[in-house]
Design a protein around this motif. Structure first.
Motif, short mmCIF file in Angstrom:
data_model
loop_
_atom_site.label_atom_id
_atom_site.label_comp_id
_atom_site.label_asym_id
_atom_site.label_seq_id
_atom_site.Cartn_x
_atom_site.Cartn_y
_atom_site.Cartn_z
N VAL A 38 1.03 -1.10 -0.04
CA VAL A 38 -0.09 -0.10 0.15
C VAL A 38 0.71 1.28 -0.03
CG1 VAL A 38 -1.87 1.31 1.15
CG2 VAL A 38 -1.79 -1.45 1.22
N ALA A 39 0.79 2.15 -0.68
CA ALA A 39 1.39 3.40 -0.89
C ALA A 39 0.42 4.55 -0.43
CB ALA A 39 1.99 3.70 -2.43
N ALA A 40 1.35 5.58 0.04
CA ALA A 40 0.37 6.75 0.45
C ALA A 40 1.35 8.07 0.43
CB ALA A 40 -0.25 6.55 1.94
N ALA A 41 0.93 9.00 0.25
CA ALA A 41 1.99 10.48 0.32
C ALA A 41 2.14 10.46 1.87
CB ALA A 41 1.15 11.74 -0.11
N PRO A 42 3.50 10.89 2.12
CA PRO A 42 3.98 11.05 3.26
C PRO A 42 3.33 12.34 4.14
CG PRO A 42 5.49 11.56 1.78
CD PRO A 42 4.56 11.16 1.08
N ASP A 43 3.27 12.46 5.31
CA ASP A 43 3.00 13.79 6.05
C ASP A 43 4.07 14.16 7.01
OD1 ASP A 43 2.79 12.15 8.13
OD2 ASP A 43 0.43 11.92 8.15
N THR A 44 5.22 13.56 7.01
CA THR A 44 6.13 13.83 8.04
C THR A 44 7.64 13.46 7.37
OG1 THR A 44 4.79 13.21 9.82
CG2 THR A 44 7.19 13.66 10.25
N ALA A 45 8.65 14.59 7.56
CA ALA A 45 9.86 14.46 7.37
C ALA A 45 10.75 14.63 8.45
CB ALA A 45 10.35 15.20 6.23
N VAL A 120 15.59 16.65 13.09
CA VAL A 120 14.61 17.53 13.13
C VAL A 120 13.62 16.87 12.39
CG1 VAL A 120 13.57 19.77 12.68
CG2 VAL A 120 16.25 19.38 13.01
N ARG A 121 12.36 16.98 13.22
CA ARG A 121 11.22 16.13 12.69
C ARG A 121 10.29 17.42 12.09
NH1 ARG A 121 9.80 11.92 15.91
NH2 ARG A 121 8.88 13.23 17.59
N ILE A 122 9.77 17.16 10.87
CA ILE A 122 8.97 18.38 10.52
C ILE A 122 7.49 17.88 10.16
CG2 ILE A 122 8.59 19.99 8.32
CD1 ILE A 122 12.13 19.13 9.17
N ARG A 123 6.58 18.33 11.02
CA ARG A 123 5.30 17.61 10.83
C ARG A 123 4.41 18.40 9.82
NH1 ARG A 123 4.29 14.28 15.35
NH2 ARG A 123 6.19 14.56 16.91
N ASP A 124 4.99 19.45 9.36
CA ASP A 124 4.15 20.30 8.39
C ASP A 124 5.12 20.47 7.06
OD1 ASP A 124 2.68 22.30 6.92
OD2 ASP A 124 3.88 24.01 7.91
N LEU A 125 4.97 19.32 6.08
CA LEU A 125 5.87 19.13 4.84
C LEU A 125 5.87 20.45 4.11
CD1 LEU A 125 5.06 15.68 3.65
CD2 LEU A 125 7.11 16.62 5.04
N PRO A 126 5.01 21.08 3.80
CA PRO A 126 5.19 22.60 2.92
C PRO A 126 6.15 23.50 3.72
CG PRO A 126 2.86 21.93 3.36
CD PRO A 126 3.37 21.15 4.07
N SER A 127 6.49 23.31 4.95
CA SER A 127 7.58 24.23 5.53
C SER A 127 8.88 23.43 5.45
CB SER A 127 7.38 24.39 6.94
OG SER A 127 7.25 23.21 7.59
N LEU A 128 9.10 22.04 4.83
CA LEU A 128 10.23 21.71 4.85
C LEU A 128 11.42 22.22 4.37
CD1 LEU A 128 12.18 19.28 5.43
CD2 LEU A 128 11.08 17.83 3.37
N GLY A 129 11.34 22.77 3.07
CA GLY A 129 12.33 23.72 2.19
C GLY A 129 12.71 24.82 3.13
N SER A 149 7.83 9.83 6.15
CA SER A 149 7.16 9.09 7.14
C SER A 149 5.68 9.36 6.97
CB SER A 149 7.74 8.64 8.15
OG SER A 149 7.88 9.55 9.25
N VAL A 150 4.79 8.50 7.69
CA VAL A 150 3.60 8.97 7.98
C VAL A 150 3.37 9.09 9.45
CG1 VAL A 150 2.56 8.31 5.79
CG2 VAL A 150 2.79 6.56 7.67
N GLN A 151 2.64 9.70 10.14
CA GLN A 151 2.64 9.92 11.59
C GLN A 151 1.73 8.69 12.08
OE1 GLN A 151 1.78 13.85 13.01
NE2 GLN A 151 2.12 14.81 11.30
N ASP A 152 0.68 8.47 11.47
CA ASP A 152 -0.01 7.13 12.02
C ASP A 152 0.06 6.06 10.92
OD1 ASP A 152 -1.57 5.40 13.27
OD2 ASP A 152 -3.60 6.62 12.77
N PRO A 153 0.96 5.11 10.87
CA PRO A 153 1.03 4.14 9.73
C PRO A 153 -0.03 2.90 9.89
CG PRO A 153 2.68 3.85 11.43
CD PRO A 153 2.22 5.03 11.91
N GLU A 154 -0.63 2.90 11.11
CA GLU A 154 -1.31 1.63 11.39
C GLU A 154 -2.35 1.41 10.48
OE1 GLU A 154 -1.68 -1.74 13.31
OE2 GLU A 154 -0.39 -0.39 13.50
#
Length: 233
Positions: A38-45, A120-129, A149-154
């Motif tokens: 299963v594939a999904a877009a990440p929400d954390t970096a 550093v864990r970035i939970r708001d991906l648009p701010s990563l750059g 990664s994803v915050q809730d992979p379950e």
């Protein structure tokens, strides 16, 4: 005595017969392995980077590093990165040697290199750059890695497990049809390789409008199961 031997012989025959019957029953199964993805877009970096400096003395090299890292930590706090999302990963001081191959006399220490790396864990991906920009502006010069990664992979894990079971059943049904038999009930299910874990897939090109272009790609979760089906009578 003869009666005892006869009874023992009968018991052995019965035991062997039961064992052969059990072995025959065990052979009337279909064993398959199913895989699900299963594939999904990440929400954390999570980025790992820091500062490396060289100086004549060890304390001077570490002092230069410490000044830059302190500025980085302060800037991260200013832009809203929570303290629990920042962690020191590596802190080292190593000598710099000259003539390590002893071609021109004894090897000598000519300086020291200090390094302090943080994750550093970035939970708001648009701010990563922008986060990367801020770290570089404050002296960051040692980049070690970037992981999505994803915050809730379950939910993804469970979906991959369902897909793995469906894949195993489809294979078993195909084998049963090809062999001209009927597929019976599930006898055993065994998950392979421990609990499924998210992993990176190929990344697609993307940019967040900062000076550091970022490719988020997708996170994929894989699961694998061994299943045993009875062959119906």
């Amino acid at each position: 005595m003869k009666t005892g031997l006869a009874a023992l012989g009968a018991a052995l025959v019965l035991g062997l017969g039961a064992g052969m019957a059990q072995a025959s029953e065990d052979m009337r199964v279909i064993r398959v392995t199913g895989e699900g993805r299963v594939a999904a877009a990440p929400d954390t970096a999570t980025i790992t980077m820091g500062v490396t400096e060289q100086a004549d003395a060890a304390h001077a090299a570490m002092s230069q590093v410490s000044v830059s890292v302190a500025a980085i930590l302060e800037r991260l706090e200013e832009i809203g990165i929570a303290p629990e999302d920042v962690q020191t990963q590596r802190l080292t001081v190593n000598p710099v040697w000259s003539n390590r191959n002893y071609s021109e006399g004894e090897a000598e220490i000519t300086g020291f290199v200090a390094n302090n790396a943080i994750s550093v864990r970035i939970r708001d991906l648009p701010s990563l750059g922008d986060v990367l920009d801020r770290i570089l502006e404050e002296g960051g010069n040692d980049f070690s890695g970037l992981q999505f990664s994803v915050q809730d992979p379950e939910p993804l894990v469970n979906e991959a497990r369902r897909a793995a079971v469906a894949d195993a059943r489809a294979k078993a049904e195909l084998y049963a049809e090809a062999a001209g038999v009927s597929l019976g009930a599930v006898q055993r299910i065994e998950e392979m390789g421990g609990s499924p874990r998210p992993m990176m897939m190929e990344m697609a090109a993307a940019s967040r409008g900062s000076s550091v272009p970022i490719a988020e790609g997708e996170v994929t979760v894989e699961a694998s199961v061994n299943m045993v089906f009875l062959i119906a009578e």
